[in-house]
Structures are given as C-alpha cells and as structure tokens.
Design a protein around this motif. Structure first.
Motif, mmCIF file in Angstrom:
data_model
loop_
_atom_site.group_PDB
_atom_site.id
_atom_site.type_symbol
_atom_site.label_atom_id
_atom_site.label_comp_id
_atom_site.label_asym_id
_atom_site.label_seq_id
_atom_site.Cartn_x
_atom_site.Cartn_y
_atom_site.Cartn_z
ATOM 1 N N THR A 85 0.832 -1.206 0.000
ATOM 2 C CA THR A 85 0.000 0.000 0.000
ATOM 3 C C THR A 85 0.863 1.251 0.000
ATOM 4 O O THR A 85 0.602 2.197 -0.736
ATOM 5 C CB THR A 85 -0.931 -0.016 1.232
ATOM 6 O OG1 THR A 85 -1.714 -1.189 1.151
ATOM 7 C CG2 THR A 85 -1.828 1.199 1.288
ATOM 8 N N ASP A 129 1.189 6.776 -6.690
ATOM 9 C CA ASP A 129 0.011 7.639 -6.776
ATOM 10 C C ASP A 129 -0.669 7.604 -5.404
ATOM 11 O O ASP A 129 -1.322 6.614 -5.055
ATOM 12 C CB ASP A 129 -0.947 7.122 -7.863
ATOM 13 C CG ASP A 129 -2.118 8.070 -8.084
ATOM 14 O OD1 ASP A 129 -2.527 8.746 -7.114
ATOM 15 O OD2 ASP A 129 -2.621 8.137 -9.213
ATOM 16 N N TRP A 150 -3.182 9.144 -4.050
ATOM 17 C CA TRP A 150 -4.647 9.079 -4.001
ATOM 18 C C TRP A 150 -5.157 7.662 -4.264
ATOM 19 O O TRP A 150 -5.968 7.142 -3.523
ATOM 20 C CB TRP A 150 -5.260 10.060 -5.012
ATOM 21 C CG TRP A 150 -5.192 11.493 -4.567
ATOM 22 C CD1 TRP A 150 -4.185 12.085 -3.854
ATOM 23 C CD2 TRP A 150 -6.179 12.496 -4.796
ATOM 24 N NE1 TRP A 150 -4.475 13.400 -3.637
ATOM 25 C CE2 TRP A 150 -5.689 13.694 -4.199
ATOM 26 C CE3 TRP A 150 -7.399 12.523 -5.450
ATOM 27 C CZ2 TRP A 150 -6.401 14.886 -4.237
ATOM 28 C CZ3 TRP A 150 -8.118 13.723 -5.502
ATOM 29 C CH2 TRP A 150 -7.621 14.879 -4.890
ATOM 30 N N LYS A 151 -4.635 7.064 -5.326
ATOM 31 C CA LYS A 151 -5.098 5.706 -5.675
ATOM 32 C C LYS A 151 -4.664 4.719 -4.607
ATOM 33 O O LYS A 151 -5.424 3.836 -4.208
ATOM 34 C CB LYS A 151 -4.533 5.298 -7.039
ATOM 35 C CG LYS A 151 -5.368 5.813 -8.189
ATOM 36 C CD LYS A 151 -4.871 5.232 -9.480
ATOM 37 C CE LYS A 151 -5.662 5.814 -10.641
ATOM 38 N NZ LYS A 151 -5.033 5.520 -11.931
ATOM 39 N N MET A 164 -6.797 4.790 -1.613
ATOM 40 C CA MET A 164 -8.218 4.600 -1.938
ATOM 41 C C MET A 164 -9.022 5.900 -1.999
ATOM 42 O O MET A 164 -10.242 5.896 -1.909
ATOM 43 C CB MET A 164 -8.918 3.647 -0.943
ATOM 44 C CG MET A 164 -8.195 2.352 -0.696
ATOM 45 S SD MET A 164 -8.014 1.420 -2.200
ATOM 46 C CE MET A 164 -6.889 0.158 -1.685
ATOM 47 N N GLU A 165 -8.330 7.030 -2.072
ATOM 48 C CA GLU A 165 -8.931 8.350 -2.308
ATOM 49 C C GLU A 165 -9.888 8.851 -1.247
ATOM 50 O O GLU A 165 -10.664 9.771 -1.485
ATOM 51 C CB GLU A 165 -9.601 8.395 -3.694
ATOM 52 C CG GLU A 165 -8.628 8.035 -4.794
ATOM 53 C CD GLU A 165 -9.111 8.398 -6.181
ATOM 54 O OE1 GLU A 165 -10.016 9.229 -6.273
ATOM 55 O OE2 GLU A 165 -8.556 7.858 -7.137
ATOM 56 N N ARG A 173 0.237 14.246 -3.884
ATOM 57 C CA ARG A 173 -0.056 13.342 -4.996
ATOM 58 C C ARG A 173 0.850 12.128 -5.013
ATOM 59 O O ARG A 173 0.543 11.130 -5.654
ATOM 60 C CB ARG A 173 0.091 14.089 -6.327
ATOM 61 C CG ARG A 173 -0.938 15.196 -6.518
ATOM 62 C CD ARG A 173 -2.318 14.615 -6.700
ATOM 63 N NE ARG A 173 -3.336 15.642 -6.841
ATOM 64 C CZ ARG A 173 -4.537 15.400 -7.327
ATOM 65 N NH1 ARG A 173 -4.885 14.192 -7.702
ATOM 66 N NH2 ARG A 173 -5.401 16.372 -7.416
ATOM 67 N N ARG A 190 -0.797 -3.219 -6.191
ATOM 68 C CA ARG A 190 -2.250 -2.961 -6.132
ATOM 69 C C ARG A 190 -3.008 -4.272 -5.945
ATOM 70 O O ARG A 190 -3.996 -4.334 -5.208
ATOM 71 C CB ARG A 190 -2.722 -2.251 -7.403
ATOM 72 C CG ARG A 190 -2.052 -0.908 -7.674
ATOM 73 C CD ARG A 190 -2.425 0.148 -6.635
ATOM 74 N NE ARG A 190 -3.850 0.372 -6.543
ATOM 75 C CZ ARG A 190 -4.529 1.139 -7.371
ATOM 76 N NH1 ARG A 190 -3.904 1.779 -8.342
ATOM 77 N NH2 ARG A 190 -5.821 1.301 -7.236
#
Lengths: 276, 210
Positions: A132, A139, A141-142, A145-146, A164, B36
């Motif tokens: 994570t 990124d 945010w991604k 999980m924003e 960011r 991910r």
C-alpha cells in the motif's frame, strides 16, 4: 535470614513497586532532566530546521499498550509543529494505533485551532502493508483509496490537493511512533529519501540508535525520558515530565532488588560451602 | 497442478519484479500493478482469516472441547462487531466507543503487569553467576539508572565522559549497534536465502507441501 531473603515472596516486591510509583506521582520531587544531544536534540533540531508550512507525516505504528510513552511524544511533536507552523498528515501502519490516537490528535488540533483538511488530515488505516505504501509512492490518491479516515473524498480536502505522491518532494519528514513491527524498516527500505524521525518505546531504543550515525534516522525520541526531554525543548511540560520522578524511583527499586537478590544468592552459596 | 501452479506463479512474479526494478528501472509498471493486487488480496485475506477462525473455533464449540465457552465468545464478539461495523460504518460513535472502551484499558493493563513481572524477575533471575552474567547485569543497571533523571544527579552529563548518560550512549551506540547490525545482516542473508529457495521452487512449505 538469607534463605528467607532468597525466597522472598513476589508480592512484597509488587507492593514496593506500587509505593515507589504512586508517591512521586502524588508528591513530585521535580528532578531536572538533561536533553540527550545525540537523539532527542537532533530530532528537535531537524524539525526546527524545516521551513514553516512543511508537511510532516505521522506514522502511528503502535497501539494503546504504549500510551504512556507514545502519547506525550505525539503531543510534544505536535506542539513543536504548532510553534513552527508545520502541517500534519496522519497515517499508520497499525490499525489499532490510528483507532487509539486519532481522537487525541483531533483534540489537540482543536486546541491549536487547526482546520481539518487544511492544516491537518488523517487518511486512516489502509490495509495491504508495504504494498500500500509503495502504491502511494506512485500515486498517493489511488494507493490510499482516495478517502480519509471519515470516508471524505480527497478531492474535498484542500491539503490533499498537493499530496499526490509519497516522496521527498511532497513529504518533508516522516515521524514514526513505533513499538514494534511493521515499523521504520518500511520507510528505510522503500522510501530512503524521505527524512525519517522516530519516537520509540524504551524497549526499541537499542535496535534504533544504529540508524542515527548513518543518517537513516534524523533523530529519535527515546522512550518516556525522551518525551520528557522533548517537552522541555518545546517548553511545554506534560505528562512525561510528571512521570519522570516515578520512573526514577522504580528504576532505583529494580537496581536495589538486583543487589539484594545477589547478596542473598552469594550469601546462601557461601553458607552452603561452609556447611560442606 | 496443485503442486506446480503456485510455484510457477511465484517464480514468474518474482522474475518480473526483479527484472523490472533491477534491469529496466520501471518499478511503477509491473511491480506497481502487483502492489495494487496485493492490496486487494490483503482485504480478501481478512475474510479468509475470519473463515479460518470460524472453522477452528466452530469445531471446538461443536465438540464442546475444553474451554469451548471462550471460543463461542470469540466468535460471537467477532461476528457481532464486524457486522455492526459494516452496517453503521467505522466513523460511528458507538462503534468507536466499543473499541476505545475495551481495547486500550485491556492493553494498558496487560502491558502494565509487565512492570511487576520485571521487578520480580530482576530479583530472582539477575544473578552474577558467571563473568558474562555479571557484565550483562552491570550494563543493564548502568543503562537503567542513566535513563532516568536520578542518573544525572549521580553523575551529571556536563562532567567527565559525559557522565552516566555519556557512558550509556557509548554502550548503546558502539557495542550494542555493532551486535545489532550483525544480527540484522545475518537475518537478512537468511531471508534472502529463503526467498531464493522460494523463487527457485525449492521451498514449498508455505504452500502446505513438504
């Protein structure tokens, strides 16, 4: 007598410990505290050297069992950030740490008049371990999980517009409050360019100080003593300073018991040798 | 099939990650995708953990084994709290109250009890039986005293050798760091060897195979 001492009932020791802990809390002695120049002072100087408005990330890698040691450290560092005008991003490798300290951080932030989403933000616990954090490195945010800890989208939080990527261009310093694993190795291994400071429980100090001479740690708050030192540096004595006398007395008791135990042991041994 | 597919998947993944990072310097393409995927898997694993707990403790309850009541209590608390949390959300005050009212006090109690055991153990076990034990005891006593303000009172940090704290800092930063780093290097080499064995398909115990 010696044999009696050798088989001293543990409950007497427990009682002695309670007495030496409680009396200095009720009636503090007020012993002065010197600041550790290699550890606490270094961390203070590093955070102090950051320009106002710098973004500091807290990693709460601990849980409520370390409340007495970690909470004063968090408060002392927050006080320093308030004095310097830094901004705060709260995250955590331990879900239990976030659950426990988030309300306390919110309470202290309210006292400072910090506006949530502007001066500080809490992204909450994100499952997935190092993957994570690495994903946030590409990124933020991604990877996160924003949404923050309350489920508010990052897009609605002004402070998040500039966050960011989890890298040294965005985060000026990570302060990890750690009492075990996963902990600072995540940052040392995968994010070595982001300056790292640590608030450590006493049991972890010996395994952390080796990162100071190499520069992998910019500074370290060693246990409750370190928290008291940091409180002294930011000129806001708190619970750690109050508890220092009790800790002094309890350490003295343990040393006295070690000495007494050895006297009893060697005395009995000598007596037995004479008996033979 | 059951034996080879996990090994092939492990090896292929490791080779892709290794070459992406080391040779092609593209850590954000395939390794990023795997990260991910692992995030998703971590969430799935939570459910697998619950299923496993249900299987293990469910059997204890069904067979009425020794202390089955604790297993039943564990399952009850786990499901009630999980279902409650999922239905009201993790920002709900009652949901948070349950956590904050139970876990911190229990954790703090458990941890505080260590102080009592430590006090009693220091009396009974810290004996200078050998030179090694005496040396360790002397270091422990020194570090303990120098870590609290009374150490400064006994031998101030402004005096010769930096006082008690100065000697403590030397013990902690030089001999302690040397040994600590040695242990780290050793354990990392061990972990690397294990990872290499997994990558080559020689280590299969994590797949439930001997």
């Amino acid at each position: 007598m010696l044999e009696k001492l050798n088989n001293l009932d543990s409950r007497w020791m427990y009682l002695a410990l309670v007495i030496v802990l409680v009396i200095p809390i009720i009636k503090p002695i007020g012993m002065s505290i010197s600041v550790n120049k290699d550890l606490t002072q270094r961390m203070y100087d590093f955070i102090d050297s950051l320009p106002p408005g710098s973004l500091i990330m807290f990693d709460l890698a601990s849980n409520s069992s370390s409340d007495t040691e970690i909470t004063p450290m968090i408060y002392a560092v927050m006080e320093h950030m308030y004095q310097k005008g830094h901004k705060l991003l709260v995250a955590g490798q331990w879900s239990s740490g976030l659950a426990f300290w988030s309300p306390k951080i919110d309470e202290r932030a309210r006292e400072y008049g910090w506006v949530y989403g502007v001066d500080y933000v809490n992204i909450g616990y994100k499952a997935g371990g190092t993957s994570t954090w690495r994903a946030m490195g590409q990124d933020f945010w991604k990877g996160a999980m924003e949404v923050d800890i309350n489920g508010t989208p990052f897009s609605e939080l002004p402070i998040m517009q500039n966050i960011r990527k989890l890298d040294d261009k965005t985060i000026d310093c990570i302060v990890i409050f750690e009492s075990g694993s996963p902990g600072m190795e995540t940052w040392i291994t995968y994010f070595p360019t982001i300056p790292l400071c640590k608030g450590s429980v006493a049991a972890e100090i010996s395994s952390s100080v080796r990162y100071i001479p190499t520069g992998q740690l910019k500074g370290l708050i060693p246990g409750m003593r370190g928290a008291a030192e940091y409180e002294k540096l930011v000129n806001r004595p708190g619970i750690a300073t109050q508890l220092m006398d009790a800790q002094s007395m309890s350490h003295l008791l343990v040393v006295a018991l070690i000495a007494l135990g050895n006297i009893a042991y060697f005395g009995t041994k000598r007596k037995m040798a004479r008996g033979r | 099939m059951r034996r080879n597919v996990p090994v092939i998947l492990t090896t292929v993944t490791a080779v892709i990650v290794f070459f992406s990072i080391v040779l092609f310097k593209t850590a954000d393409v395939w390794p990023g995708r795997f990260d991910r995927m692992q995030q998703f898997m971590a969430a799935v694993m939570m459910f697998m953990g619950m299923a496993n707990m249900t299987r293990v403790h469910g059997n204890v309850v069904l067979k009425k084994d020794r202390n089955w009541i604790f297993s039943a209590w564990l399952l009850l608390v786990m499901y009630v709290y999980a279902i409650f949390g999922m239905s009201v959300g993790n920002t709900n005050d009652t949901y948070r109250w349950f956590y904050n009212a139970f876990i911190p006090p229990v954790n703090a109690t458990m941890y505080s009890m260590v102080a009592f055991y430590l006090t009693s153990a220091s009396y009974k076990a810290f004996r200078a039986r050998t030179v090694d034990a005496a040396l360790m005891m002397a270091c422990a006593v020194w570090v303990m005293i120098s870590n609290v303000p009374i150490g400064d009172k006994l031998w101030g940090s402004e005096s010769w050798l930096g006082g008690m704290a100065g000697v403590r800092d030397w013990i902690v930063s030089i001999p302690n760091s040397a040994v600590s780093r040695g242990i780290s290097v050793g354990s990392t080499l061990g972990a690397f060897a294990t990872q290499l064995r997994i990558l080559l398909g020689l280590e299969r115990r994590h797949l439930g195979q001997g």
